[in-house]
Design an enzyme around this catalytic site. Structure first.
Site, mmCIF file in Angstrom:
data_model
loop_
_atom_site.group_PDB
_atom_site.id
_atom_site.type_symbol
_atom_site.label_atom_id
_atom_site.label_comp_id
_atom_site.label_asym_id
_atom_site.label_seq_id
_atom_site.Cartn_x
_atom_site.Cartn_y
_atom_site.Cartn_z
ATOM 1 N N HIS B 55 34.649 44.207 47.458
ATOM 2 C CA HIS B 55 34.811 43.821 46.052
ATOM 3 C C HIS B 55 33.704 42.837 45.715
ATOM 4 C CE1 HIS B 55 36.519 42.829 42.230
ATOM 5 N NE2 HIS B 55 36.529 41.551 42.541
ATOM 6 N N ASP B 57 31.862 40.781 43.074
ATOM 7 C CA ASP B 57 31.844 40.207 41.725
ATOM 8 C C ASP B 57 30.423 40.161 41.186
ATOM 9 O OD1 ASP B 57 34.607 39.367 41.165
ATOM 10 O OD2 ASP B 57 34.354 38.153 42.964
ATOM 11 N N ASP B 179 40.777 43.575 40.734
ATOM 12 C CA ASP B 179 40.798 42.112 40.620
ATOM 13 C C ASP B 179 41.159 41.565 39.245
ATOM 14 O OD1 ASP B 179 40.536 39.516 41.621
ATOM 15 O OD2 ASP B 179 38.405 39.416 41.172
ATOM 16 N N HIS B 429 34.670 40.541 35.091
ATOM 17 C CA HIS B 429 35.922 39.783 34.954
ATOM 18 C C HIS B 429 35.805 38.321 35.378
ATOM 19 C CE1 HIS B 429 36.065 41.762 38.934
ATOM 20 N NE2 HIS B 429 36.663 40.662 39.327
#
Lengths: 954, 954
Positions: B55, B57, B179, B429
């Protein structure tokens, strides 16, 4: 009780001429490994040798297997299996890349899990010099607390694996001790005899480094023996520029935070110019403190390269961008390299180098940070390691003498390999050094115990073969605290005594019993002198024995060789006389403790810890000015038992017929209720006029002279009057003047010093309350479930008083007796009448100067033999001469078919051993002297020489 | 002064029939990617789908480029370049292995640095389904604070890259929002229209999860639109078992400490049995809360797989050893899988699934931990992101209208791509959400500014081409604080106004000037109403203007549509009347602050922070009970300026001819001298009988009904009376009863709630002193060198009072006007007489229901067009009907050669879009309805429908 002794004094002898054995596998294509595989350099530029490497401790904060698997990453992130996976992957991506690997204990674990195609790939990398082994022992041994016998063994174990796996390309050219905390001269001597062309390390005294930087003497020629003819023990030695780390700002491991090279102009933070400028500045600055236009940079550190891509991707870019500056006149040339490629360029420089003849102890990295505590740290582990070596040598010898039945016999399958590996692991510089976490220390001990279990089966099988009896044998490993369930319970049992030395010894056997009267007979049924003694009070406390009868205090004890006097007021020793030589010295001995610094003072925040010794006062506290004493007098032995406190006692013991005095000390649990860490010493104060000198051995072999507040290599500014005067003692230390030499033979490695005239002190035990901020993150407190109150340690020192010219004749064999002790095994009840009760592996005792260092099975039909001249040049009037042994006349049961001499580590034929030659600043280039040999079987040993043979046997 | 307006109302129209464009590159061999590449499963066993994933970001604690390169690892260890390097290496080692990749912003950066052979290798992996893209947008967008327009753009950007790089195999089948902190219904609707077969996420309310676990409804069918005919907006939705982490004890990333599988029986700590037993227990337990005999395990987490070997080596072993149990009757089957392979098995299960029609806001992970603070966090960044979208759409349109000269013209080279990428990154996000570190927020803003710089060049070039004038154009980006050096200094200048909407708008232009009298004329030379006003006191403080004249307090202001009354005692708003509809409501408005919890209370240690909103009392503090007011009355505009405190003020503004009231608020620097964190709200208290309901939009499109202390999906236990009643407001919220609807249109995303009957509050600004323990490790304090005292934020809300059936007719176009604002550009002095002063890209205004969502250059000879029906079903009596547009009659200057309809994300032909069909528990399987179309050019839009076309143009 009837105890019978089976004497096995030592070992065998052979027939025909030398037989060449292949070393390692034959490889298909001609390899380009070694010096030929080095990248080209630029003669008119500054060449920067980038050496990608990982430093993989064979146990420290985690156990060796935890490190291998990457288990317990909560303690420390480190997984060697992944390092090797990753490095191989990355080497394949670019043929320019290089990597060195060091610790065979890890490489071996990894190798056995690889597929055959991966093995082939790795062989190819090794043959192309892209993956190179340096050092190559099972571990990177500690230099202060290891015994040469075990160092040679662990190097042999690792190098043999490399040889058998990779052939010639697997032989390391360079010794690489980047982390050990000080460097022993004997290590350098051994490395030279193992065929290494050079040696690199990272740690030395900060003052020494400063001076060497100023004089450009960070690369030097170390003459590592006063006995061996140069260049036999000459070793080129290089001090690395940043310990073993990369320069500041250039660590690209996953464990580092330095900026990566960001070379995509379309993304933010393009930094190529900045990186190149910083690197060139560092390189130029580094070149100012080295002699040639080549410099080395260690690009790696502890357990790095687990994700080698990070390192290599950025190193590829660094090389590309820095070298791109050459088009515009840049004079820096960066290349992937290895220590041997760097060494080759230094050798080509054809320069002369500073000559060094002392050693690199003690090591301080700052004014109050002397790494002299670990000389003593974990004294119980240090002793267990030493006795395990004795057991291993016995096991090795009996594997040879008992033949194949030893490994598979009436008691099942046994082996010596498990203990060999456990001992090899224990040589690591965070193992026997005592600088590991408690759980890791426990793991080392467990490995030794497991290894010894496997050896016990082998020994039982071998003794069954040699004696003809398959009666069960019991081993009592806790005799030092008078525990042996068999002897304590049995009415009748026999004792087998195996002597691993190559000459007969007289050895007092002490067994715990519960009766009051025993009859002891020897192998011929003749009575043997024996005496039942009460156990000492310190043993009682350990083992809940009943109280002994209280005898009165003595004023002296003596036998026909020694007289020992005590002060009637204090109960302390007061004098020692050698009745043969008519020498007498005043000798007071007592126990003291230094108050360990808690790091809370104005000079420095450094506390004492596993590594560092730092008393907060130079005056130690006396545990007690007087001792409560008891004495036991008898024909066999006389003992004076001294109690100084509930946690410090001693037995002064004099056996009939012995020339040395034994002091058996028991210390612990060291109390810490006062919140003070304590470093306990025994101190001998004599009237010997020492003039600030004393002497310590190096790894149990050659002696070095030490002088208070002095270093031979530079003008010392002494900032720690006690810790800065401590040195490692592996087997012995002595003080002397013209008339008297008092030698103390120890049973393990310890630290010691001579702080006052005529005085010698040895640190016995340490219990500390603070970590010393060198990474272990535990105070050296040594509590556990088994020892919640702290550890009780028992040990012995032997005192020998001799005139200096005769001292070695006493302490050399004495120290070997302490190193290789007889192994006792027990059989309950009556022995079968057909049992063979005596056996000797040797046809006759070897000459006094010759020590049987190694006898071990090599493969099915060959043995490895090492013979050692155990005296220094000029040390003894009678024993410091060359001595010749005929191998064919050595062994009683072995048929020798061939012999070939090898280098010390047994990974190269002796006649193939060609090392780089180096010229010291102070003289001619020494050339290797060839001694003529009458026949392959006639082996001449010169002082301190060890010769290594592969014997083909039937 | 003479200002001239260049009106560009909107855009163009075309000729012939549909033309197929190839999507993505043709590949040599027939690929086996997608569902066909899934591993076989065992029908009679529990199948465990292991999904290796990372994941990544797109900015959070580090900037996107720092994350890419692995820079600033001191902040967080993360380097995406290495992740992709490593994963590709490891996939190659075992064809069974699988990996999914998600964030195209990173993949794109990596791809452009790869060699062509590496690119070929990766293509092969993608074609074999071993590397699979899921989600595939430029980032994983936030769902609470993003506008649908920008979400569609960022998805299009990412998916286009995948399409063009990998062809069919690059098209993700699954949406993957593991997420984001709550899930918007509009996102689900968009994903459905983008052709995704299913959707997986990790975070939902803890109470919701508990209930779904009990009922096995963690997998469900989300019907995400009330307007679109099912299954157009139906999306199968799965809730992952461990967020997006692996099960406890099975994290084998370098960032984890779980024990590796130690399967060498010759080493210590062999643990295969233990691992297998633990895994089987976890799998069985997990299968108890899911419906089928398939379960999924996410084997990865934040920035994991930087050293993928650790993961895969252990996963290989896990699969081998668990499946080995099958021979002995084990019923667990473990396999490498992907979300789409797992989804395929769920689809094959042919089950029925719970139907959900609401959304997943707000998200709480514990009783006092509501993630409702980020709805408002960093209000200045949120506004800057929104205005940047407006600028980007203008830039896109002008790139089309100005032709190739736009990109390279008299003002140099410009592009829209930089701003497209910056906007796409800003949807992440932890970007527009405000949950990043301060330096990362700065980086997002800098990227938007850089993108806008590039667009300014393009816009200048385009306007030069359209107007025939190459006079320099100046852009004033700081008009919101009345800063524009050109207008402040110039005696004569012209203003160009570009309107990116597809219909004419009236837009008041406010410019800072230093004179007292100006003449303004339009394109035809006719005078335009204008008025010189003093700047407000809050603006003065920001910009050091001289003080204004002080006019007296008002009691009401009105134009022909609205009347606004004020309480003469307090200066606060007191009422609002719609004079057309003769509606009147009591309306009090004031500013308040909640005292942010510092985490120091008995209920919970949770403080308010960037993510979490947690007032320590449900009663907010009033900043001031009364306002100091000034009023300015005039023909063009009437203003009442209210000052509540030195850090809170407002201008109530009513323009002539406008049906909405503007409230321009200025808040900050929020004082923290009292050591209290503050969350500032504006609150409207009315006499509308709301009965606990209020309404908020979802990502700027469809409205959702909210009810106090209530969730449609489960019986709520409300533990946070304020924070637990907050919802995201993207563009508008309203309260209503039978007669009156008060709609508040916002200029950015904010959080809000209706806590009391008739009341609506919107959080405007937050300044907090504690981190909220969700990883960002910074309090949301927003100080910097530029704003050492804290941030001043200004914004506007528009109030619209209408009868409910007519409210949408007002707020729909109003909100679009706020989203797409006219772009002003300025030219100093006189314009060249040949300058063309007016231009429209459209032949005529589009019908009121039709919004021109996208017009952008696709490649050299094609455009991407999106038309949107901007009304919900039943929302408007006049506008909620299907409406047809003829594309050929749209544009004024573009020749259309062909048209092809695509899915919403433009990565698939519309007629090729076949999604999995799913049956809800409550009904029949809905089948996609086909609507007949008269010609390819006649486009009918139904309520809330967006249609996407690729147009070939000349």
């Amino acid at each position: 009780m009837a105890a019978r002794c089976l004497h096995l004094a030592a070992l065998l002898s052979f027939f025909s001429g030398a037989v060449p054995f292949p070393l390692g596998p034959e490889t298909g294509k001609s390899p380009t490994c070694g010096y030929e595989s080095c990248h080209a350099t630029q003669p008119d530029m500054l060449n920067v040798h980038l050496v990608p490497h990982t430093h993989d401790d064979v146990g420290w904060l985690k156990t060796v297997d935890q490190y291998f698997y990457g288990d317990r990453n909560d303690i420390q992130h480190a997984g060697v299996q992944y390092i090797l996976d990753s490095v191989v992957d990355q080497l394949l991506k670019n043929p320019d890349r290089r990597f060195i690997y060091v610790e065979t204990a890890f490489f071996y674990r990894w190798w056995r899990q690889q597929s055959s195609s991966m093995k082939q790939t790795v062989k190819q990398l090794v043959e192309e010099g892209r993956l190179e082994f340096v050092n190559g022992g099972w571990c990177m041994s500690d230099e202060a607390t290891t015994h040469y016998s075990s160092v040679i063994d662990q190097m042999t174990l690792g190098l043999r694996f490399l040889n058998e796996t990779f052939g010639l390309c697997g032989r390391p050219r360079v010794a690489w001790h980047i982390d050990p905390f000080g460097h022993a001269r004997e290590h350098a001597s051994m490395f030279a005899q193992m065929g290494y062309d050079g040696f690199f390390f990272g740690r030395l005294d900060y003052q020494d480094r400063s001076e060497r930087m100023a004089t450009k003497d960070q690369e030097l020629l170390w003459r590592a023996s006063e006995s061996l003819t140069p260049p036999m023990a000459d070793l080129f030695t290089g001090i690395l520029p940043n310990g073993y780390n990369p320069p500041d700002g250039f660590c690209w491991d996953q464990s580092c935070d330095d900026p990566p090279i960001r070379d995509d102009p379309e993304l933010e933070d393009y930094n190529v110019d900045d990186v190149v400028n910083r690197f060139v500045a560092i390189a130029k600055s580094q070149s100012m403190v080295y002699k040639t236009n080549h410099i080395i940079m260690t690009m790696g550190s502890d357990f790095q390269y687990e994700n080698a891509n990070l390192w290599y991707k950025n190193l590829d870019k660094l090389i590309r961008y820095v070298n791109a500056e050459q088009a515009g006149g840049g004079k820096v040339n960066v290349l992937y390299s290895t220590p041997s490629c760097y060494l080759q360029e230094l050798h080509r420089a054809n320069s002369t180098w500073a000559l060094k003849t002392d050693d690199f102890f003690p090591y301080a990295d700052a004014a109050h940070d002397f790494w002299t505590g670990y000389f003593t740290s974990r004294p119980a582990l240090k002793r267990y390691e030493r006795i395990s070596n004795s057991n291993l040598q016995t096991c090795n010898q009996l594997e040879v003498l008992g033949g194949p039945d030893s490994r598979k016999g009436p008691f099942g399958e046994g082996d010596s390999q498990t203990l060999k590996e456990a001992m090899a692991v224990a040589q690591h510089h965070d193992a026997v050094s005592g600088t590991e976490k408690q759980h890791v220390a426990n793991d080392y001990a467990r490995r030794l115990a497991n290894g010894w279990q496997r050896c016990q089966v082998l020994v039982s099988n071998s003794l069954a073969a040699l004696s003809g009896s398959t009666a069960e044998r019991i081993y009592c490993d806790n005799l030092n605290i008078s525990v042996c369930p068999l002897t304590e319970a049995s009415k009748k049992f026999s004792v087998n005594v195996y002597n691993p030395l190559a000459r007969p010894v007289s050895h007092p056997v002490r067994l715990p019993v519960n009766g009051s009267s025993y009859e002891v007979t020897d192998a011929n049924g003749k009575p043997v002198d024996c005496r039942v003694l009460p156990v000492s009070s310190s043993t009682k406390e350990t083992d809940l024995h009943p109280p002994p009868p209280p005898p009165g205090p003595p004023t002296s004890i003596q036998n026909k060789f020694l007289r020992v006097t005590f002060d009637p007021d204090t109960g302390l020793l007061s004098g020692l006389s050698n009745l043969e030589t008519k020498q007498s010295v005043k000798l007071t001995q007592n126990f003291y403790w230094y108050n360990a610094s808690d790091g809370n003072d104005a000079l420095s925040i450094q506390p004492s810890g596993a590594y560092i010794f730092r008393p907060n006062s130079s005056t130690p506290f006396t545990i007690s000015r007087s001792a409560k004493t008891e004495s036991i007098q008898g024909v066999v032995v006389q003992e004076v038992r001294q109690v100084f406190s509930p946690w410090a006692s001693q037995v002064v013991r004099l056996y009939a017929g012995r020339r040395e005095l034994e002091l058996e000390w028991t210390v612990g649990p060291v109390p810490i209720g006062d919140a003070l860490g304590k470093e306990v010493i025994t101190r001998f104060d004599t009237d010997i006029r020492t003039s600030e000198y004393f002497y310590t051995d190096s790894n149990g072999r050659e002696m070095l002279r030490r002088r208070k507040d002095f270093r031979p290599s530079w003008t010392l500014w002494q900032s720690e009057p006690i810790a800065g005067n401590y040195y490692p003692i592996n087997s012995r230390a002595f003080i002397k003047d013209e008339e008297d030499q008092l030698t103390v033979v120890t049973d393990r490695s310890q630290g010691g010093g001579s702080i006052h005239n005529g005085s010698l002190e040895i640190m016995l035990h340490r219990r500390l309350l603070y970590d010393d901020v060198r990474g272990v993150v535990e105070p050296l407190n040594e509590t556990s479930d088994i020892f919640p109150e702290g550890l009780v340690v028992r040990g012995g020192v032997l005192l020998s008083l001799q005139p200096p010219p005769r001292a070695a004749d006493a302490h050399r064999p004495l120290a070997q007796q302490v190193v290789l002790q007889p192994l006792l095994s027990f059989t309950e009840g009556e022995l079968h009448p057909d049992t063979r009760l005596e056996f000797s592996g040797l046809q006759a005792a070897l000459p006094p100067a010759v020590h049987l260092l190694t006898l071990t099975q090599w493969d099915e039909d060959s043995l490895l033999l090492r013979l050692e001249h155990q005296f220094q040049k000029g040390e003894s009037k009678v024993n410091s001469e060359p001595v010749t042994v005929n191998l064919q006349k050595m062994f009683s049961t072995l048929k020798l078919l061939g012999v070939s001499e090898m280098n010390l580590s047994a990974n190269q034929w002796k006649d193939k051993m060609k090392r780089f030659d180096w010229t010291p600043q102070t003289g001619e280039k020494p050339l290797l002297k060839e001694f003529p040999q009458r026949s392959v079987w006639e082996v001449t040993l010169r002082p301190m020489e060890i010769r290594t043979f592969l014997l083909r046997v039937r």
